[in-house]
Design an enzyme around this catalytic site. Structure first.
Site, PDB file in Angstrom:
ATOM      1  N   ILE A 138      28.837  43.029  17.537  1.00 13.16           N
ATOM      2  CA  ILE A 138      29.339  43.049  16.182  1.00 13.16           C
ATOM      3  C   ILE A 138      29.027  41.686  15.731  1.00 13.16           C
ATOM      4  O   ILE A 138      29.360  40.493  16.314  1.00 13.16           O
ATOM      5  CB  ILE A 138      30.621  43.705  15.996  1.00 13.16           C
ATOM      6  CG1 ILE A 138      31.575  42.834  16.755  1.00 13.16           C
ATOM      7  CG2 ILE A 138      30.575  45.035  16.302  1.00 13.16           C
ATOM      8  CD1 ILE A 138      33.080  43.400  16.361  1.00 13.16           C
ATOM      9  N   LYS A 145      28.614  35.375  18.371  1.00 12.76           N
ATOM     10  CA  LYS A 145      28.325  34.052  17.614  1.00 12.76           C
ATOM     11  C   LYS A 145      27.919  33.052  18.647  1.00 12.76           C
ATOM     12  O   LYS A 145      26.629  32.374  18.673  1.00 12.76           O
ATOM     13  CB  LYS A 145      29.096  33.828  16.600  1.00 12.76           C
ATOM     14  CG  LYS A 145      29.064  34.826  15.431  1.00 12.76           C
ATOM     15  CD  LYS A 145      30.204  34.342  14.354  1.00 12.76           C
ATOM     16  CE  LYS A 145      30.503  35.234  13.219  1.00 12.76           C
ATOM     17  NZ  LYS A 145      31.520  34.708  12.159  1.00 12.76           N
ATOM     18  N   ASN A 202      30.446  39.930  13.333  1.00 15.36           N
ATOM     19  CA  ASN A 202      31.730  39.166  13.166  1.00 15.36           C
ATOM     20  C   ASN A 202      32.617  38.603  14.344  1.00 15.36           C
ATOM     21  O   ASN A 202      33.541  37.738  14.182  1.00 15.36           O
ATOM     22  CB  ASN A 202      32.563  39.507  12.015  1.00 15.36           C
ATOM     23  CG  ASN A 202      33.260  40.994  12.407  1.00 15.36           C
ATOM     24  OD1 ASN A 202      32.820  41.414  13.390  1.00 15.36           O
ATOM     25  ND2 ASN A 202      34.428  41.148  11.883  1.00 15.36           N
ATOM     26  N   CYS A 203      31.924  38.994  15.458  1.00 14.06           N
ATOM     27  CA  CYS A 203      32.408  38.597  16.863  1.00 14.06           C
ATOM     28  C   CYS A 203      32.175  37.131  16.872  1.00 14.06           C
ATOM     29  O   CYS A 203      31.177  36.702  17.115  1.00 14.06           O
ATOM     30  CB  CYS A 203      32.361  39.559  17.984  1.00 14.06           C
ATOM     31  SG  CYS A 203      32.755  39.059  19.239  1.00 14.06           S
ATOM     32  N   ASP A 204      33.279  36.372  17.349  1.00 12.32           N
ATOM     33  CA  ASP A 204      33.166  34.892  17.609  1.00 12.32           C
ATOM     34  C   ASP A 204      32.190  34.613  19.134  1.00 12.32           C
ATOM     35  O   ASP A 204      31.501  34.038  19.018  1.00 12.32           O
ATOM     36  CB  ASP A 204      34.532  34.098  17.680  1.00 12.32           C
ATOM     37  CG  ASP A 204      34.983  34.037  16.415  1.00 12.32           C
ATOM     38  OD1 ASP A 204      34.645  33.866  15.496  1.00 12.32           O
ATOM     39  OD2 ASP A 204      36.303  33.552  16.508  1.00 12.32           O
TER      40      ASP A 204
END
Length: 114
Positions: free
Chosen positions: A7, A14, A9-11
């Site tokens: 997903i 990223k 927005n998952c750190d």
């Protein structure tokens, strides 16, 4: 073709994207919350890794599940719940075509691509 699933927005996702980009790895990103996830894809991952490796029991989604589900979780239930709530899947999932890797550790990615 290498595909990174997760997903946006998952750190951890990223971090994996930054690593792949900075190391010149050609990949596509598939956001399974926005783009969906088929039962066939999830079954492939389960066959390769096992449902226990994919189910993120440290997630807020896991904590939000009813205790009766958590206490009687098995492969069938895990797959059903991960399809209904993709944030239960440990991220990222990296599909290299011939193998699947879950999670991100720089040392693991170094071993895979160098």
């Amino acid at each position: 073709m290498t595909t990174l699933y997760g997903i946006s927005n998952c750190d951890t996702v990223k971090k994996a994207q930054r690593w792949l980009t900075s190391n010149g790895v050609d990949f596509s990103f598939h956001d399974f919350r926005k783009d969906g996830l088929t039962e066939a894809q999830l079954q492939e991952w389960v066959a390769s890794l096992g449902w226990e490796a994919l189910l993120n029991k440290r997630s807020t989604s896991w904590r939000a599940l009813d205790d009766s589900i958590k206490n009687s979780i098995d492969e069938t239930t895990a797959i059903r719940e991960m399809l209904a709530t993709p944030t239960l899947i440990k991220r990222p999932v990296l599909n290299l075509g011939d193998r699947i890797q879950v999670g991100f550790k720089e040392s693991d990615y170094n071993a895979l691509f160098k």
